[in-house]
Design a protein around this motif. Structure first.
Motif, short mmCIF file in Angstrom:
data_model
loop_
_atom_site.label_atom_id
_atom_site.label_comp_id
_atom_site.label_asym_id
_atom_site.label_seq_id
_atom_site.Cartn_x
_atom_site.Cartn_y
_atom_site.Cartn_z
N GLU A 405 0.84 -1.19 0.00
CA GLU A 405 0.00 0.00 0.00
C GLU A 405 0.89 1.25 0.00
N PRO A 406 0.77 2.10 -1.04
CA PRO A 406 1.67 3.26 -1.14
C PRO A 406 1.33 4.37 -0.15
N ASP A 407 2.35 5.14 0.22
CA ASP A 407 2.16 6.34 1.04
C ASP A 407 2.21 7.57 0.13
N PHE A 408 1.82 8.72 0.68
CA PHE A 408 1.85 9.96 -0.08
C PHE A 408 3.15 10.72 0.18
N THR A 409 3.69 11.31 -0.89
CA THR A 409 4.78 12.27 -0.74
C THR A 409 4.15 13.64 -0.54
N THR A 410 4.59 14.38 0.45
CA THR A 410 4.01 15.71 0.65
C THR A 410 4.46 16.63 -0.49
N HIS A 411 3.66 17.65 -0.73
CA HIS A 411 3.98 18.60 -1.80
C HIS A 411 5.30 19.31 -1.51
N GLU A 412 5.56 19.61 -0.24
CA GLU A 412 6.81 20.29 0.13
C GLU A 412 8.02 19.40 -0.16
N ASN A 413 7.90 18.10 0.17
CA ASN A 413 9.00 17.17 -0.13
C ASN A 413 9.21 17.05 -1.63
N PHE A 414 8.09 17.03 -2.38
CA PHE A 414 8.20 16.97 -3.84
C PHE A 414 9.00 18.16 -4.36
N LYS A 415 8.69 19.36 -3.89
CA LYS A 415 9.37 20.56 -4.37
C LYS A 415 10.88 20.49 -4.10
N ILE A 416 11.21 20.06 -2.89
CA ILE A 416 12.65 19.98 -2.52
C ILE A 416 13.37 18.94 -3.38
N GLU A 417 12.78 17.74 -3.48
CA GLU A 417 13.43 16.64 -4.22
C GLU A 417 13.49 16.92 -5.72
N PHE A 418 12.39 17.48 -6.25
CA PHE A 418 12.37 17.76 -7.69
C PHE A 418 13.44 18.78 -8.05
N LYS A 419 13.51 19.82 -7.25
CA LYS A 419 14.49 20.88 -7.52
C LYS A 419 15.91 20.33 -7.46
N GLU A 420 16.19 19.52 -6.42
CA GLU A 420 17.53 18.93 -6.28
C GLU A 420 17.86 18.05 -7.48
N LYS A 421 16.90 17.21 -7.88
CA LYS A 421 17.13 16.29 -8.99
C LYS A 421 17.30 17.05 -10.30
N PHE A 422 16.50 18.08 -10.48
CA PHE A 422 16.57 18.88 -11.71
C PHE A 422 17.95 19.54 -11.82
N LEU A 423 18.39 20.18 -10.75
CA LEU A 423 19.68 20.87 -10.78
C LEU A 423 20.84 19.88 -10.92
N GLU A 424 20.65 18.70 -10.32
CA GLU A 424 21.69 17.66 -10.42
C GLU A 424 21.85 17.17 -11.86
N ASN A 425 20.74 17.17 -12.61
CA ASN A 425 20.76 16.63 -13.97
C ASN A 425 20.86 17.70 -15.05
N THR A 426 21.10 18.94 -14.65
CA THR A 426 21.29 20.00 -15.64
C THR A 426 22.72 20.53 -15.53
N PHE A 427 23.15 21.12 -16.59
CA PHE A 427 24.51 21.66 -16.61
C PHE A 427 24.51 23.10 -16.08
N PRO A 428 25.63 23.55 -15.51
CA PRO A 428 25.67 24.89 -14.92
C PRO A 428 25.19 25.97 -15.89
N LYS A 429 24.38 26.90 -15.35
CA LYS A 429 23.75 27.92 -16.19
C LYS A 429 24.76 28.90 -16.79
N ILE A 430 25.93 29.00 -16.18
CA ILE A 430 26.92 29.97 -16.69
C ILE A 430 27.38 29.64 -18.11
N PHE A 431 27.13 28.38 -18.55
CA PHE A 431 27.55 28.01 -19.91
C PHE A 431 26.50 28.36 -20.97
N ASN A 432 25.39 28.98 -20.54
CA ASN A 432 24.42 29.54 -21.48
C ASN A 432 23.84 28.49 -22.44
N GLN A 433 23.69 27.25 -21.95
CA GLN A 433 23.11 26.13 -22.73
C GLN A 433 24.00 25.71 -23.92
#
Length: 685
Positions: A405-433
Motif C-alpha cells: 500500500e503506497p504512502d503519499f509524498t508531501t507537496h513540500e517534499n516533492f518541491k525539494i526533491e524535484f528541484k535537487e534532482k533537476f539541478l543535479e541533472n542540468t549543466f551549470p547555467k553559466i555556460f548559457n546552454q
C-alpha cells in the motif's frame, strides 16, 4: 451565430472532397475484393464437388475439402473484423454535471449559443494536458447522427487563464459545428477494419495452422489461401496510406477552421498564448509523472499531481528566464523556436494537426481583438477544485502496481526533491546552454598549453557561439532529410529551403553546398572548444597551480565517448537481430535465430558486468534493475521451447537491453557533468 460567419476556405472544401472520395474508393475496393472472394469460394466449392463426383474416393474427398477451404479461409479473413468487439475504456475519465460545476456549464452554454452548435452529450474531466471532442464510433455511427462528448483535461486547465479556457473550448465547439466530423467516423472505422486485417491475426493464424495440421492434404491449399491473404494485405496497406493521407489533410484544415471560430469568440490572443504555452505545460506534467515513476520502488505517490505540476511549470519558467504575466508563463514564438535553426520546410502529410507555428501565424493574420479580463486563472472556475484534482490523481495512480500500500509524498517534499534532482541533472547555467545538446569536440588535449593571450569567458559562451551549435545541429538534420528526399526515402516532389523552392533532383546539389557550410561552422565550434579548454587551463593554473585534473576529466569524457560508440554497437546489432520476434516466423527458423545471437548475447553480458564493476556508473541503479541484470548475466536463459516463446525470459532480455542502453548513456552524462561542474567551480573560485 459565428458558425455561419466563418466561411470554409477553398482548401477546406478541397480536402473534404479528397477525404470523402478516398473513403468511397476504399469501399469500392473492399466490396470488389469481397465479391471476388465470394466468387473464389463458389468456384472452389464447385471444383471440389466436381472432383469428388468424378472420382469418388477418400483421396479426392480430402483434396476436395482442401480446395473448398481456400475460398472459405479468404472469405472469413475479409469478414473477421465484424466479430471483434470494440470497447472504449473510460476508466480514466470523470463525468461532471451542471449541478457539480455550474460556472463551467454556464461558460459552455455561452459558447454553444455564440458558436451556434449543440450542447455536448456528456462532459468529462481527465488528468490530461488536453481538451478534445469524441463520440462512440462504431458501424452505426457512420449512418445515424451521434451526439459528441467533451473532454477537458485538468492538466491543461491548470496552466491557462479563464479566457484561454474559453478560447480552447470554443475551438472544440468549432469541431462540434463541423459536419466533416462524420468523415472522421468513417475513417476511424476504415482504420479499424484495415488494422484488424493487417495486425490482429493471431487467432486467424492459429485457426489456419490447425487446419493445415489436420491433414497433409490440406497443407498446399492453406499455403495458397495464405498467399491470397498476403496479396489482400498488400492492397490494404496501399489503401490505408491513401485514405489517411487524404483525411489528415482535412483534419489539419478542420483545426484551422476551429481556431478561427475560437478567435471570433475571444479574439486571437488567448488561443495563441495557450498554444505557445502548451509544450511547457505538457513537459511540466510529464516531469511530475517521471518523478513519481522513480518512486514506485519506494511505494510513494502524489496526493495531487496538479499542485506538483503548477510548481514545476513556474520553476522551469524561472530557470529558463520566461516572463510571468498574470501568474502564467508568457511563452513567445521566439522562445518556442529558440534552438530551432532549421531552414527546411516540408509538409508533414501524416500530421493530424498543423504545427503550433502555423496555427499562431494564421491566428495573427486574423487580427481579431477583444477586450477581456485575463487575470483570472481557469482553475478558479471550478468548485471543489482540490477534491477534483485529488480524485483524478487517485484515478491516475490506480493502475500503478506497487509492492505494498503506497504512502503519499508531501507537496513540500516533492518541491525539494524535484528541484535537487533537476539541478543535479542540468549543466551549470553559466555556460548559457552551450553544452545542452553537444559535448566538447575531441582533440588531443595534451597538445594545448597555457596561453598568454587574453580570452574572455563571455565571448566563449555568448549567444553567437551557442547559435553556432544549434546551426550545426539543424544543418546536420536538414542534410539528412534532403538526402532522404533525393534518394526517395521521403516521397516528396518539392521542398522549401531558406524561402526557396527546390525539386527532388535539386536536393543533391543543395546537400553538397550545405555540407560545406556545415564544415565551416564545425571548424568555428572546434576552435572555440579549444579556446574553452585553454581558458580553463589558465583558470586552473591561476587558482590551484594544478593543470592535471582538467586534462584528466577531458580525457575521461573523450575515452568514454569512444567506449560508448563501441559498446552501443552490441545493443544496436542485437536489437536488429531480435526483430524476427515481431513477425510470424517458422519454429525451426526461430530456434536457429536464437542460436545465432548467442555470441552477441555473451558480448552483452560481458559489457554489462564491466559497467557494473565500476561503482561510478551503477551507484544510482534501482534494485530491480540490478536484479534484472543479475538474472540475465548469471543464468543461461532459454527464449523458445517447443512451439512457444518463453515470455518471462524474453522480458528479462529486453529489459536488460534497455537498461544497458540507459547505463551507457548515464555513464557518458556522469563524465560530462564532472567536467562541466569542475569548470564551473574554477569560475566560482
Amino acid at each position: 451565430m459565428i458558425q455561419k460567419e466563418v466561411s470554409l476556405s477553398n482548401e477546406f472544401k478541397t480536402q473534404t472532397t479528397k477525404a470523402i472520395t478516398s473513403i468511397i474508393i476504399f469501399a469500392f475496393v473492399y466490396l470488389l475484393t469481397f465479391f471476388l472472394a465470394i466468387g473464389l469460394t463458389v468456384l472452389c466449392v464447385y471444383g471440389a464437388i466436381s472432383l469428388v463426383a468424378a472420382h469418388p474416393r477418400f483421396f479426392t474427398l480430402a483434396l476436395g475439402v482442401g480446395l473448398a477451404s481456400i475460398g472459405f479461409l479468404v472469405l472469413f479473413f475479409l469478414l473477421k473484423f465484424l466479430f471483434k468487439k470494440n470497447k472504449k475504456d473510460r476508466g480514466h475519465l470523470l463525468e461532471i454535471k451542471k449541478v457539480d460545476q455550474p460556472h463551467l456549464f454556464e461558460m459552455i452554454d455561452e459558447i454553444v449559443n455564440e458558436v451556434g452548435t449543440q450542447f455536448p452529450k456528456k462532459v468529462y474531466l481527465s488528468h490530461e494536458v488536453n481538451a478534445s471532442v469524441f463520440y462512440d464510433s462504431n458501424f452505426w455511427s457512420m449512418i445515424l447522427p451521434v451526439k459528441k462528448n467533451l473532454m477537458i483535461g485538468l492538466g491543461l486547465v491548470n496552466c491557462i487563464s479563464r479566457n484561454e479556457l474559453k478560447a480552447i473550448l470554443s475551438h472544440e465547439f468549432g469541431h462540434f459545428s463541423q459536419k466533416t466530423m462524420k468523415v472522421g467516423s468513417f475513417v476511424y472505422n476504415v482504420n479499424q477494419i484495415i488494422h484488424n486485417m493487417l495486425y490482429e491475426n493471431e487467432s486467424y493464424d492459429k485457426m489456419i495452422q490447425s487446419w493445415a495440421n489436420a491433414s497433409g492434404y490440406f497443407t498446399v491449399f492453406v499455403i495458397i489461401a495464405v498467399k491470397i491473404v498476403e496479396g489482400i494485405q498488400w492492397l490494404l496497406k496501399l489503401m490505408y496510406e491513401f485514405v489517411n493521407k487524404n483525411y489528415l489533410g482535412l483534419s489539419r484544415e478542420m483545426e484551422f477552421h476551429a481556431d478561427e471560430i475560437a478567435a471570433n469568440v475571444t479574439g486571437n490572443e488567448p488561443l495563441e498564448n495557450s498554444l505557445l504555452r502548451m509544450n511547457l505545460s505538457d513537459y511540466s506534467f510529464n516531469s511530475v509523472l517521471s518523478f513519481y515513476e522513480g518512486k514506485i520502488e519506494q511505494c510513494l505517490k502524489s496526493k495531487n499531481v496538479f499542485l506538483d505540476q503548477w510548481f514545476v511549470l513556474n520553476f522551469i519558467s524561472k530557470e529558463d528566464n520566461i516572463e510571468i504575466k498574470n501568474r502564467l508563463p508568457n511563452v513567445t514564438i521566439e522562445e518556442l523556436n529558440k534552438f530551432n535553426k532549421s531552414k527546411l520546410v516540408i509538409k508533414d502529410q501524416w500530421a493530424s494537426h498543423p504545427s503550433t507555428e502555423d496555427r499562431v501565424e494564421r491566428l495573427k493574420k486574423l487580427n481579431l481583438k477583444k477586450t477581456t479580463n485575463n487575470d483570472q486563472l481557469a482553475n478558479e472556475i471550478f468548485q471543489n477544485l482540490n477534491a477534483l484534482q485529488e480524485k483524478l490523481t487517485d484515478i491516475l495512480f490506480s493502475n500503478v502496481m506497487y509492492s505494498k500500500e503506497p504512502d503519499f509524498t508531501t507537496h513540500e517534499n516533492f518541491k525539494i526533491e524535484f528541484k535537487e534532482k533537476f539541478l543535479e541533472n542540468t549543466f551549470p547555467k553559466i555556460f548559457n546552454q552551450y553544452y545542452d545538446n553537444k559535448s566538447p569536440i575531441q582533440f588531443e588535449v595534451s597538445n594545448v598549453s597555457l596561453s598568454n593571450n587574453q580570452i574572455h569567458f563571455r565571448n566563449l559562451f555568448s549567444d553567437e557561439k551557442v547559435n553556432l551549435v544549434y546551426q550545426s545541429i539543424a544543418l546536420q538534420n536538414d542534410i539528412a532529410t534532403i538526402n532522404q528526399i533525393s534518394n526517395n526515402g521521403l516521397k516528396l516532389k518539392t521542398f522549401d529551403y531558406d524561402g526557396k523552392k527546390y525539386s527532388k533532383k535539386e536536393g543533391a546539389k543543395l546537400s553538397i553546398s550545405l555540407k560545406k557550410e556545415l564544415e565551416t561552422i564545425n571548424e568555428e565550434i572546434e576552435q572555440n572548444d579549444k579556446q574553452i579548454f585553454q581558458y580553463f587551463l589558465n583558470a586552473e593554473s591561476d587558482n590551484s597551480g594544478e593543470i592535471t585534473k582538467l586534462e584528466k576529466l577531458y580525457k575521461n569524457l573523450l575515452e568514454f565517448d569512444n567506449y560508448y560508440d563501441e559498446k552501443i554497437s552490441v545493443y544496436n546489432e542485437l536489437m536488429s537481430k531480435l526483430d524476427f520476434i515481431n513477425y510470424n516466423t517458422p519454429f525451426d527458423k526461430i530456434k536457429t535465430n536464437f542460436v545465432n545471437i548467442k555470441p552477441l548475447e555473451n558480448k552483452l553480458k560481458a559489457s554489462i558486468k564491466e559497467l557494473l564493476e565500476q561503482n561510478k556508473y551503477n551507484n544510482n541503479l534501482k534494485l530491480e534493475v540490478k536484479e534484472c541484470f543479475n538474472s540475465f548475466t548469471e543464468k543461461e536463459l532459454k527464449y523458445f521451447l517447443g512451439e512457444r516463446y518463453i515470455d518471462e525470459n524474453l522480458e528479462i532480455l529486453f529489459t536488460s537491453l534497455n537498461n544497458y542502453y540507459f547505463l551507457l548513456s548515464e555513464g557518458f552524462l556522469i563524465n560530462k557533468r564532472e567536467l562541466l561542474n569542475y569548470q564551473a567551480s574554477l569560475i566560482k573560485e
